[in-house]
Each structure stands twice: as C-alpha cells, then as structure tokens.
Design an enzyme around this catalytic site. Structure first.
Site, PDB file in Angstrom:
ATOM      1  N   ASP A 176       0.832  -1.194   0.000  1.00  0.00           N
ATOM      2  CA  ASP A 176       0.000   0.000   0.000  1.00  0.00           C
ATOM      3  C   ASP A 176       0.870   1.249   0.000  1.00  0.00           C
ATOM      4  OD1 ASP A 176      -2.389   1.783   0.661  1.00  0.00           O
ATOM      5  OD2 ASP A 176      -3.294  -0.196   0.819  1.00  0.00           O
ATOM      6  N   HIS A 200      -3.757   5.456   3.969  1.00  0.00           N
ATOM      7  CA  HIS A 200      -4.583   4.497   3.233  1.00  0.00           C
ATOM      8  C   HIS A 200      -4.332   3.062   3.675  1.00  0.00           C
ATOM      9  CE1 HIS A 200      -5.893   2.073  -0.322  1.00  0.00           C
ATOM     10  NE2 HIS A 200      -6.862   2.966  -0.359  1.00  0.00           N
ATOM     11  N   SER A 211     -11.011  -0.490  -2.174  1.00  0.00           N
ATOM     12  CA  SER A 211      -9.855  -0.580  -1.285  1.00  0.00           C
ATOM     13  C   SER A 211     -10.207  -1.270   0.017  1.00  0.00           C
ATOM     14  CB  SER A 211      -9.314   0.818  -0.969  1.00  0.00           C
ATOM     15  OG  SER A 211      -8.648   1.381  -2.065  1.00  0.00           O
TER      16      SER A 211
END
Length: 529
Positions: free
Chosen positions: A164, A200, A379
């Site tokens: 990520d 994220h 995601s």
C-alpha cells in the site's frame, strides 16, 4: 567478436522526483554465472517459502534464483544507483543514470523507452467464540466471517503481506495494539518506518487486523502481517508497479501466504506510459505479470477491482485483470447493490471480472486518527475478502492452492449461477465455500491427469485423461511463466490421450499448461527443450 555476457533492456520511467531522479529497469538475458543452485534453495528462500512450494507441488526454478551480482555490479559501475533486483523479471531497478553510460557496457544490446508496454517480465488452543465486532459486525457477517471465527479460524498461522501507500500511525493506534507484525518496509526510503506515510494502508489494514472488542474487530485479527509501502502518492508512475513486484518477491522469499493489494494502475503523470483497455488481458502490465509470478509460487493475490465505475475508464485496473488474481468489487454495506464507483469487466479477452464482491460503500474502518468511521471504495472490500481467505486457508487442508480458494469463493457467491461483469460471482460466504464437496472430487479427479513427456523434446505433448473427463469439453491453454497466454484449444471427444502442440517459439523455457473445465482447472509446469 566479443562474447556477450548479458542483454540489458533499459526502460525509461520519465519520472521526475523533487531531486530530478529518473528511474530505469535494466533486464538481463540469463542467470548463467550464478553462485546459487536450484538444489540448495535454502540459500535464497526461507524455510516457509520452500515448504509452501513442497505442499503445493511447485518446482523451484530459475525464476527463484537471485539476479547475478556481477551483472548488477556492471550496471552500478556506470554510476547508476541500484534500487532493487527483480529475480522474476531477471532485472534491476536503477536511477540517476543515462543511456550513454549504460551503453558503455559491452553486453547492452538495445535501449527501449520505459513506456513501451510490450516489455516486462508471472500454537494456542483453538478458540470457539466469536467476537463482539462493534461497527464491523454487518460487513463481517455478510461474508460469514462470524461463523469462521466460531470455527476457530481467525487467521492464526497465516501470513499476509499488505502492499500500500503507507500505514500512518499504526504503531500508536490502540486498535493495532494486538497486531502480529512480521515486518514493515518502505521500498522508497529503504527503512522499516511505514507509520509516517499515507493513511490508506492503515485504513485497509484495520478491516483485517484491528482489534477492540465492542468497538471494531477485523476479519483476521490473529494473522501475521507484513506492511510494505510500494505506492508513492506524490506522483503516478510505472516505477510503482516495479516496487510492487519487488515487495511481492520479498513476500515470497519470506513465505507469505496472501498478498493483499488495494492498489490499481492504468494512467500516469507521463501519458506515454498509460495503458489502454486492450491491455486488460492478464499479460501486459508489469504489476499484472508480477502477480502472475506470485501465483506460480503458491501465493494468493487479492486485489481491489478499482473505483473507476463512474469515471471515464470504468473498467478494472491492473493487476485486477490477471486470471490468477482474486479481484474484489464493492457493494453498498446496507442495500448490497453494486457501488456506482466499483470498476467492472470484462477483461479485454472476455473473462468475467470482478470475481467476487464485499462491502465497500459505507464500509467501516479504523482511521489513522484512532476513530471508527465509514469509507468508500474497493480498497476496503478487498481486504475483507483477504481476511476471509486467511480463515479459509487455515480451515482447509495443507497444500490448498490459491486457485482452490478462488474457485471456492466464486462458487459460493450469491450470483454463481449467473455471473456477470458487474457483480462477478457475487458475495461469497465462508460456510458455503467450505462445504463445496464436489470441489474435492474435481481436485481428486484432476490429480489423475498426466502430462508427458516432461521435459518435452518434441513438438507434441500428451495429456492422459481419466475416464470421467472423457466426453467433457476441456480447454488446454499454454502460458509463459509470467502468465502471458500463448495458445489455447478446446476438445470434447472419447480419447483418453489428447495430443497437444507445444508452442514452437518458446524452446528452452518452462511453460504452464492449464487443463480446465468450466468449473475447475489444474496447471502443469512443463519444461520445453
């Protein structure tokens, strides 16, 4: 004429960082002067990685061998900064160099621009209680993760690499106090600190690993996690694909079972590097080729489909196009309708994608600030599916292959009887996936398929079929080790032995031969002399 030691193919990334840094990929022709041996894999693979191959009957081959150090040294002697060797591509990532310096090496055959997309590399006591999931209750129950936990399968002993953009504050976020960390690594800063980058990855990680009963419990809280920063949010470039491959290789060498990736690519800051939708064929993008390689090593890659459903691109992104990747789309957490933004298929060669769906619109996550709130996107549906996969792998017998898991999830989907390219096979379920009994029958049946001679020296190879596979339409498909499809043919007759043409242009290589029905397939590794 001077003997050529290696052939280097140079790709220019056209990437300008704050320090005006330019990246290249130098690819070599062979690994002949290697100091390593296929008979001593413990020199370059961990015990867990070797055991995974043995359980799945995967041969160790030349793609496992490290890149030859003398080749890397020759490139470094030009003044290039060496970043990471990529053994699956037999290449090295470099920066701060120029073509003139590289061309001074006698073994350089030609230089190609980076945007040429035709080039590229395929024991605690078992617990039986479920949790008070808090906000995660609905999305966990949607996939049957609550039943999975009651069976005692919470990811223990399963190793998951998360690739990520960063995992901001994961070291101080109390929801990760119980996190089982294998390692963390930043492929840009070249250190173990990934807690100071983007949030994220931490949001993604929370759907799997966060633990605070009554507030939020992820889907696989007892798995071991490896946190790799491969995405750089300050730009969009194909170097990020190569960093992903470098991380996947590292995960393989350590012995990881699952790669979870909520990253996807198709357009870049330099438009000449952009992909087109015709490239969605499972064999073009570098990140897709890397995912294909991971599959051949026995790793299950779980990828988000992408969030382009309402944009101009609309389709899945890369590596979600791989036939060997479990691609996850997004539904609304309440209505279970497909999220408008969730990317869809099919692939350019007509395969159904996404494979399955999970809650991604209105999904609950733990933010890097330590608060629980909703978020939108594939995601967050993809890591929930990865958590389900971790529990399934734990529940199923040793040696269960990635394709066995993918097939179970597809067939347990609520739209398995009529899959399409919006929902794929639909929303899978732990109990349904676990109780698919004819999958074991197929597995046992396909174990009786014999492919010989192997190695094959002729232009024809024989596939011997058990009697139950006669009069059933079978497809025979050849792939390179990078997952590039070479040729395919279908057959449905009474023969017990099928004669297949061997791809003529790939002598001296290992190839993959997939024998498949509509519901099941097995892949054989064939040495073509």
């Amino acid at each position: 004429m001077k003997k050529t030691l290696f052939t280097a193919i140079l790709f220019h990334l056209s990437l300008l960082l704050s320090a005006q840094e330019t990246f290249y990929l130098v690819q070599f022709k062979d690994k002949n002067p290697t100091n390593f041996s296929l008979s001593n894999p413990e020199e370059y693979l961990s015990e867990a990685s070797i055991n995974r191959r043995e359980m799945m009957n995967i041969a160790i081959d030349s793609s496992d061998l490290p890149v030859v150090q003398s080749y890397i040294d020759a490139v470094a002697s030009t003044g290039a900064t060496i970043w990471y060797p990529l053994k699956w591509f037999n290449a090295v990532i470099v920066s701060n160099t120029n073509t003139a310096e590289i061309e001074k090496i006698a073994s350089v055959e030609k230089v190609m621009n980076m945007s040429d997309k035709t080039m590229g590399g395929i024991e605690e006591d078992e617990k039986t209680e479920a949790y008070d999931y808090g906000k995660a209750k609905q999305q966990n129950e949607l996939l049957g993760i609550d039943k999975m936990h009651k069976d005692g399968h919470k990811g223990e002993g399963i190793h998951v690499a998360v690739l990520d953009a960063g995992f901001k504050n994961y070291t101080t976020n109390p929801y990760f106090n119980e996190l089982k960390l294998g390692e963390a690594y930043d492929f840009y800063s070249k250190n173990s600190n990934v807690a100071d980058d983007h949030n994220h990855g931490a949001d993604v990680l929370s759907t799997m690993a966060a633990y605070d009963e009554g507030s939020f419990v992820g889907g696989a809280p007892e798995a071991t996690y490896y946190l790799y920063r491969t995405e750089n949010t300050s730009y969009e470039s194909r170097i990020e694909e190569l960093m992903w491959v470098a991380a996947a290789e590292r995960a393989d060498s350590i012995g990881v079972d699952i790669i979870q990736s909520s990253l996807g690519y198709y357009d870049f800051d330099d438009a000449s590097q952009n992909y087109t939708q015709s490239d969605l064929n499972g064999k073009t993008a570098w990140i897709t080729l890397g995912a294909n390689h991971a599959y051949t090593k026995g790793i299950l890659v779980v990828s988000s489909a992408g969030n382009e459903g309402a944009g101009y691109w609309k389709k899945i992104s890369f590596p979600a196009d791989s036939p060997f990747v479990l691609t996850v789309g997004s539904v609304n957490n309440t209505t279970l309708n497909k999220a408008i933004t969730s990317s869809f298929g099919p692939t350019s060669d007509g395969r159904i994608k996404p494979d399955v769906m999970a809650a991604g619109e209105g999904a609950w996550v733990v933010k890097s600030t330590g608060t629980v709130s909703t978020a939108n996107g594939t995601s967050f549906s993809a890591p929930q599916m990865a958590a389900l996969c971790a529990g399934l792998i734990q529940a199923l017998p040793e040696g269960t292959t990635p394709m066995d898991v993918i097939t179970r999830l597809r067939r347990s989907g609520d739209k398995a009887s009529a899959p399409d390219s919006l929902y794929g096979f639909g929303i899978p379920n732990y109990e349904r996936a676990l109780l698919i009994t004819d999958l074991e029958e197929n597995e046992s049946l396909f174990k009786k398929v014999k492919v010989y001679p192997n190695p094959v020296n002729d232009t024809i190879i024989k596939v011997e079929l058990p009697s139950k596979l006669k009069n059933i339409e079978l497809e025979f498909t050849w792939f390179t080790m990078a997952g590039q499809m070479l040729q395919s043919q279908k057959s449905s007759n009474e023969k017990s032995i099928e004669l297949l043409n061997v791809p003529a242009s790939h002598r001296g290589q290992y190839l993959l031969l997939r024998v498949s029905t509509e519901e099941y397939y097995k892949t054989f590794k064939v040495k073509v002399n």
